[in-house]
Structure formats: structure tokens, C-alpha cells
Design a protein around this motif. Structure first.
Motif, PDB file in Angstrom:
ATOM      1  N   ASP A  17       0.859  -1.177   0.000  1.00  0.00           N
ATOM      2  CA  ASP A  17       0.000   0.000   0.000  1.00  0.00           C
ATOM      3  C   ASP A  17       0.904   1.238   0.000  1.00  0.00           C
ATOM      4  N   LEU A  18       0.859   2.001  -1.097  1.00  0.00           N
ATOM      5  CA  LEU A  18       1.729   3.171  -1.260  1.00  0.00           C
ATOM      6  C   LEU A  18       1.017   4.474  -0.943  1.00  0.00           C
ATOM      7  N   GLY A  19      -0.105   4.404  -0.268  1.00  0.00           N
ATOM      8  CA  GLY A  19      -0.830   5.613   0.090  1.00  0.00           C
ATOM      9  C   GLY A  19      -1.680   6.102  -1.062  1.00  0.00           C
ATOM     10  N   ALA A  20      -1.718   7.419  -1.264  1.00  0.00           N
ATOM     11  CA  ALA A  20      -2.502   8.021  -2.341  1.00  0.00           C
ATOM     12  C   ALA A  20      -1.632   9.013  -3.092  1.00  0.00           C
ATOM     13  N   THR A  21      -1.705   8.973  -4.433  1.00  0.00           N
ATOM     14  CA  THR A  21      -0.911   9.875  -5.263  1.00  0.00           C
ATOM     15  C   THR A  21      -1.761  10.386  -6.421  1.00  0.00           C
ATOM     16  N   PRO A  22      -1.337  11.495  -7.050  1.00  0.00           N
ATOM     17  CA  PRO A  22      -1.996  11.920  -8.282  1.00  0.00           C
ATOM     18  C   PRO A  22      -1.591  10.990  -9.433  1.00  0.00           C
ATOM     19  N   PRO A  23      -2.321  10.992 -10.530  1.00  0.00           N
ATOM     20  CA  PRO A  23      -1.871  10.259 -11.721  1.00  0.00           C
ATOM     21  C   PRO A  23      -0.472  10.727 -12.127  1.00  0.00           C
ATOM     22  N   CYS A  24       0.385   9.787 -12.475  1.00  0.00           N
ATOM     23  CA  CYS A  24       1.821  10.087 -12.568  1.00  0.00           C
ATOM     24  C   CYS A  24       2.213  10.905 -13.785  1.00  0.00           C
ATOM     25  N   GLU A  25       1.369  11.008 -14.805  1.00  0.00           N
ATOM     26  CA  GLU A  25       1.730  11.754 -16.004  1.00  0.00           C
ATOM     27  C   GLU A  25       0.996  13.090 -16.118  1.00  0.00           C
ATOM     28  N   LEU A  26       0.275  13.488 -15.076  1.00  0.00           N
ATOM     29  CA  LEU A  26      -0.433  14.773 -15.113  1.00  0.00           C
ATOM     30  C   LEU A  26       0.463  15.878 -14.570  1.00  0.00           C
ATOM     31  N   PHE A  27       1.453  16.255 -15.374  1.00  0.00           N
ATOM     32  CA  PHE A  27       2.395  17.296 -14.980  1.00  0.00           C
ATOM     33  C   PHE A  27       1.686  18.650 -14.937  1.00  0.00           C
ATOM     34  N   ARG A 342      14.613  15.285 -21.162  1.00  0.00           N
ATOM     35  CA  ARG A 342      14.883  15.567 -22.572  1.00  0.00           C
ATOM     36  C   ARG A 342      13.621  15.960 -23.328  1.00  0.00           C
ATOM     37  N   ASN A 343      12.468  15.659 -22.777  1.00  0.00           N
ATOM     38  CA  ASN A 343      11.208  15.913 -23.467  1.00  0.00           C
ATOM     39  C   ASN A 343      10.789  17.374 -23.272  1.00  0.00           C
ATOM     40  N   PRO A 344      10.799  18.183 -24.331  1.00  0.00           N
ATOM     41  CA  PRO A 344      10.434  19.602 -24.179  1.00  0.00           C
ATOM     42  C   PRO A 344       9.011  19.810 -23.670  1.00  0.00           C
ATOM     43  N   TYR A 345       8.127  18.823 -23.878  1.00  0.00           N
ATOM     44  CA  TYR A 345       6.744  18.933 -23.409  1.00  0.00           C
ATOM     45  C   TYR A 345       6.707  19.187 -21.901  1.00  0.00           C
ATOM     46  N   LYS A 346       7.676  18.652 -21.169  1.00  0.00           N
ATOM     47  CA  LYS A 346       7.662  18.743 -19.714  1.00  0.00           C
ATOM     48  C   LYS A 346       8.372  19.983 -19.167  1.00  0.00           C
ATOM     49  N   HIS A 347       9.126  20.662 -20.013  1.00  0.00           N
ATOM     50  CA  HIS A 347       9.890  21.818 -19.536  1.00  0.00           C
ATOM     51  C   HIS A 347       8.952  22.925 -19.061  1.00  0.00           C
ATOM     52  N   GLY A 348       9.276  23.505 -17.914  1.00  0.00           N
ATOM     53  CA  GLY A 348       8.444  24.549 -17.348  1.00  0.00           C
ATOM     54  C   GLY A 348       7.250  24.030 -16.572  1.00  0.00           C
ATOM     55  N   ARG A 349       7.082  22.719 -16.543  1.00  0.00           N
ATOM     56  CA  ARG A 349       6.002  22.112 -15.763  1.00  0.00           C
ATOM     57  C   ARG A 349       6.561  21.616 -14.429  1.00  0.00           C
ATOM     58  N   THR A 351       6.280  18.371 -11.309  1.00  0.00           N
ATOM     59  CA  THR A 351       5.886  16.982 -11.069  1.00  0.00           C
ATOM     60  C   THR A 351       4.586  16.934 -10.276  1.00  0.00           C
ATOM     61  N   PRO A 352       3.705  15.991 -10.596  1.00  0.00           N
ATOM     62  CA  PRO A 352       2.435  15.901  -9.887  1.00  0.00           C
ATOM     63  C   PRO A 352       2.642  15.561  -8.414  1.00  0.00           C
ATOM     64  N   GLY A 353       1.893  16.227  -7.567  1.00  0.00           N
ATOM     65  CA  GLY A 353       1.965  15.956  -6.135  1.00  0.00           C
ATOM     66  C   GLY A 353       3.120  16.647  -5.452  1.00  0.00           C
ATOM     67  N   THR A 354       4.333  16.383  -5.891  1.00  0.00           N
ATOM     68  CA  THR A 354       5.512  16.925  -5.227  1.00  0.00           C
ATOM     69  C   THR A 354       5.916  18.300  -5.763  1.00  0.00           C
ATOM     70  N   ARG A 355       5.448  18.658  -6.953  1.00  0.00           N
ATOM     71  CA  ARG A 355       5.589  20.003  -7.516  1.00  0.00           C
ATOM     72  C   ARG A 355       7.037  20.448  -7.629  1.00  0.00           C
TER      73      ARG A 355
END
Length: 411
Positions: A17-27, A342-349, A351-355
Motif C-alpha cells: 500500500d503506497l498511500g494516495a498519489t496523483p496520476p503520474c503523467e499529469l504534470f 529531454r522531453n520539451p513537453y515537460k519543460h516549465g512544468r 511533477t504531480p503531487g511533489t511540484r
């Protein structure tokens, strides 16, 4: 009450049981930082009737994959892996100019680009609009759809049956295992082949790879449970290969049940290994949660000590698995000031949950941190080479899985 999505049993036992987290790809964008995030329980259970390990389907594939942050081609080693698979499949199956290859969850064309380059007719089926468009820009014909039995039948009607259907790293991502498998059967020719790559639960358990547990992954397979899943849709497992990808994967070779030969010696061998590890009974899962807790304590001890000593620690990569690790450990920017990707899509975003901010890779050379925490540890060889320049200023790499390891690198 949760029931097994493969066999319908109510006999499910807790694995971790890892608790509760946001969906991992919702940057998150910067504008979203002052907004609340939905979190969902992340509790892995195993069915003691069919031994399929699974999460409850709390989020739908449509929520995750309509627009997707993961582009396969940003991993050089993964593109090379796909190229070798295509070359070997051409020889193994005797594929030629009149053959037809379909890949389900074809992403940005990382694999089918090699099929098309070989002059073999192909089609990708990819639900994410943005990555599917990237595939079409490479000249890979791509249908924007989720695979269902109806989709499979429609593709077969329009394009003909496929000599080879490929489904790499998607068999864990679908909550309707039976329907998806029937879709594969509808796509493949009556004398054709289906090749599926998926992480091996044996490796996950043995090597503490708990960060690969996230909401996109609805189930986790042994060869035994994969064999049962394939049978639910009219396919029979005839061969298996053990692969190093994603920390340890299996490549399942299946054929329509009506013409499939008996399982190979390799299938019987891996089934025996799983049984010896206790994964066909509860005993094999008993200590996993304890070992997961050890990974968390070791990583937090390292990060808090480094912060107390005034050392700088940044991350490399922003993969889905990394977000499970960061959220489970409660790591925030005070311990990991940023990560790069390396993925430019993620730049400036963020991480979900931990921000934690996500920046371009060039930032590491500019800041010269003392440590780089490598989140996509499954690409260790590739990234150790890419990050060798960290050694120029005495920086070191940190790998958190299967246990904490600090590595000196030579430029």
C-alpha cells in the motif's frame, strides 16, 4: 468490494500500500500550482485465484492517454531496442513486402518507423492525439483509437488481417484485459503472431521496483497470469523471452488458440522460476512491503543528510515511475531542487503531487550539482554515459532502486 478483473474472484490479498498519489503523467503548469490535485489510492493486490496482481481501476485510460506526456523516441536505447526487434521479427516470421504489421499503443512511431523503412505495410493504433501526430509526421500511418474488440474487427475489415500484432508496454495499461485481448485476436491473422512486451512481476518483486506501480498500470504480470489473460481472448502463449528493459520484462509470443503449438521450453522454464520464487502462492509477496519501506528510508536519509551538509541534489528524468517514488517518499523541492528531462513537453512544468520544477537537461552543466538523482534507473547504462560529464566537477550519480547506490563517474 474489489473483484479480480480477469477471473472475477473476490479473493484479493494486499501486496503493498503506497498511500494516495496523483496520476503520474499529469504534470502541472505554473498556473495550476495554486489549484488542488486529485489523489487516488495506490494499493497493489494479488488475486489468489488466478494470481493477477492489480490495482483498482480508479482512473480511466481516456483520462491519461487522450493527451500524453511520454514520447518513446526520447530514449535512444528504446529506439535501438525497437529496431532490433523489427529486424529479428522479419527473420523469425519471414515478413516481406506483402506482410502487414500493426502496433497497438504505437506512441510516436518509435517502432513502426523501422517497419515502414523496410518497405513493409504497417499501421499504428494510438489513442493519444499529440503523440500519434508525431508518428504521422515520421510517415507512420496511425489511427487515433483505443483498442477494443470492435476496433480490432474494423481495422481487420478495412486493412486485412495482420501477420504480426505488436503490443509493447500497453498490456498493463488497460483495465479491460479480456476485451483488449479479444481486440488483439480480431486484429491478427488466423495463422499470425502477437508479440507483447510487459514488465515481469518477478523482477518487480525481486528487485524492489515498486516505483513502477502507478495508476496507469492496472495489472502486473507473471508468465502464469499472462498465459491466463491471453487465453481469455482466444490466444495461446507459445514462447517467451526475458528482456532487460524496464528493469526486467517478458516478451510474450502468442498465436490464435486454434493453431498454436505447445508452449516452448522457455515458457516452462520461466513458469518454474516463478513458482520457485513463490509467486504462484502468497509466500512470494510476503516481505515486499517491508523491502519497499527500506528503499524509502534509505533515500530520505541520503537526501536529508545532503541538505544538512549543504550539498546540492537535482534529479534527472521525469518518468511516471519517478513520480511514484517522489510521492511515496514525500520528496519536495527542499530536498530535490529540480529535475531535468529531454522531453520539451515537460519543460516549465512541475511533477504531480511533489511540484518539483522540470527543466531542460542543460541546466545540470550550468549548476554543477554535487549529486544527480537518476529517476529512470531502468536506463542506467544509457544515462551513465550521457551524464558522464557530471564527473568533471566531482559530481556523482545516485540510483535509488533496488537499493540506494552512489556512483562516481569519469568524464
Amino acid at each position: 468490494m474489489m473483484t479480480c478483473r480477469l477471473c472475477g474472484s473476490e479473493n484479493l490479498e494486499s501486496v503493498v500500500d503506497l498511500g494516495a498519489t496523483p496520476p503520474c503523467e499529469l504534470f502541472l503548469t505554473r498556473d495550476q500550482l495554486d489549484q488542488p490535485e486529485l489523489t487516488y489510492p495506490l494499493h497493489l493486490r494479488v488475486c489468489t485465484s488466478c494470481w493477477l496482481a492489480q490495482l483498482p481501476p480508479l482512473i480511466s485510460p481516456e483520462e491519461t492517454f487522450t493527451e500524453y506526456a511520454y514520447f518513446s523516441s526520447y530514449s535512444d536505447s528504446w529506439v535501438d531496442h525497437a529496431s532490433w526487434f523489427v529486424l529479428n521479427s522479419v527473420v523469425r516470421l519471414g515478413l516481406h513486402a506483402d506482410s502487414f504489421v500493426v502496433e497497438v499503443a504505437s506512441n510516436d512511431g518509435y517502432l513502426l518507423q523501422h517497419v515502414a523503412a523496410g518497405g513493409i505495410r504497417c499501421l499504428g493504433i494510438e489513442p493519444s492525439v499529440n503523440v500519434g501526430e508525431a508518428a504521422r509526421e515520421k510517415g507512420v500511418p496511425t489511427l487515433t483509437e483505443f483498442l477494443t474488440p470492435l476496433t480490432g474487427a474494423a481495422v481487420r475489415e478495412e486493412h486485412g488481417p495482420a501477420d504480426l500484432v505488436v503490443a509493447n508496454n500497453v498490456y498493463a495499461h488497460i483495465p479491460d484485459v479480456v476485451g483488449f485481448t479479444k481486440g488483439l485476436r480480431n486484429l491478427v491473422a488466423d495463422d499470425g503472431w502477437v508479440s507483447i512486451e510487459v514488465q515481469h512481476l518477478l523482477s518487480l518483486i525481486e528487485h524492489n521496483q515498486y516505483d513502477t506501480i502507478y495508476h496507469e498500470h492496472f495489472q502486473y504480470y507473471t508468465v502464469a497470469s499472462a498465459q491466463r489473460a491471453l487465453a481469455s481472448g482466444g490466444l495461446s502463449l507459445v514462447d517467451v523471452e526475458l528482456l532487460p528493459t524496464h528493469g526486467g520484462s517478458i516478451r510474450l509470443w502468442a498465436r490464435p488458440a486454434e493453431i498454436a503449438e505447445e508452449p516452448s521450453a522457455a515458457v516452462l522454464d520461466v513458469l518454474a522460476r516463478e513458482k520457485a520464487a513463490g509467486l504462484h502462492e502468497l509466500a512470494g509477496y510476503a516481505e515486499f512491503a517491508t523491502r519497499v519501506a527500506t528503499v524509502r528510508r534509505e533515500l530520505l536519509a541520503f537526501l536529508t543528510t545532503a541538505a544538512a551538509e549543504g550539498k546540492t541534489v537535482v534529479g534527472y528524468g521525469a518518468p511516471g515511475k519517478g513520480n511514484t517514488l517522489l510521492n511515496h517518499c514525500g520528496i519536495r523541492p527542499d530536498l530535490l531542487s529540480y529535475t531535468v528531462d529531454r522531453n520539451p513537453y515537460k519543460h516549465g512544468r512541475f511533477t504531480p503531487g511533489t511540484r518539483i520544477p522540470i527543466l531542460a537537461p542543460e541546466r545540470i552543466a550550468e549548476d554543477q550539482p554535487d549529486y544527480v538523482l537518476v529517476l529512470p534507473w531502468n536506463l542506467r547504462d544509457e544515462l551513465t554515459t550521457q551524464l558522464s560529464y557530471v564527473g568533471e566537477w566531482g559530481g556523482r550519480l545516485v540510483f535509488p532502486i533496488p537499493s540506494l547506490e552512489i556512483v562516481e563517474v569519469k568524464p
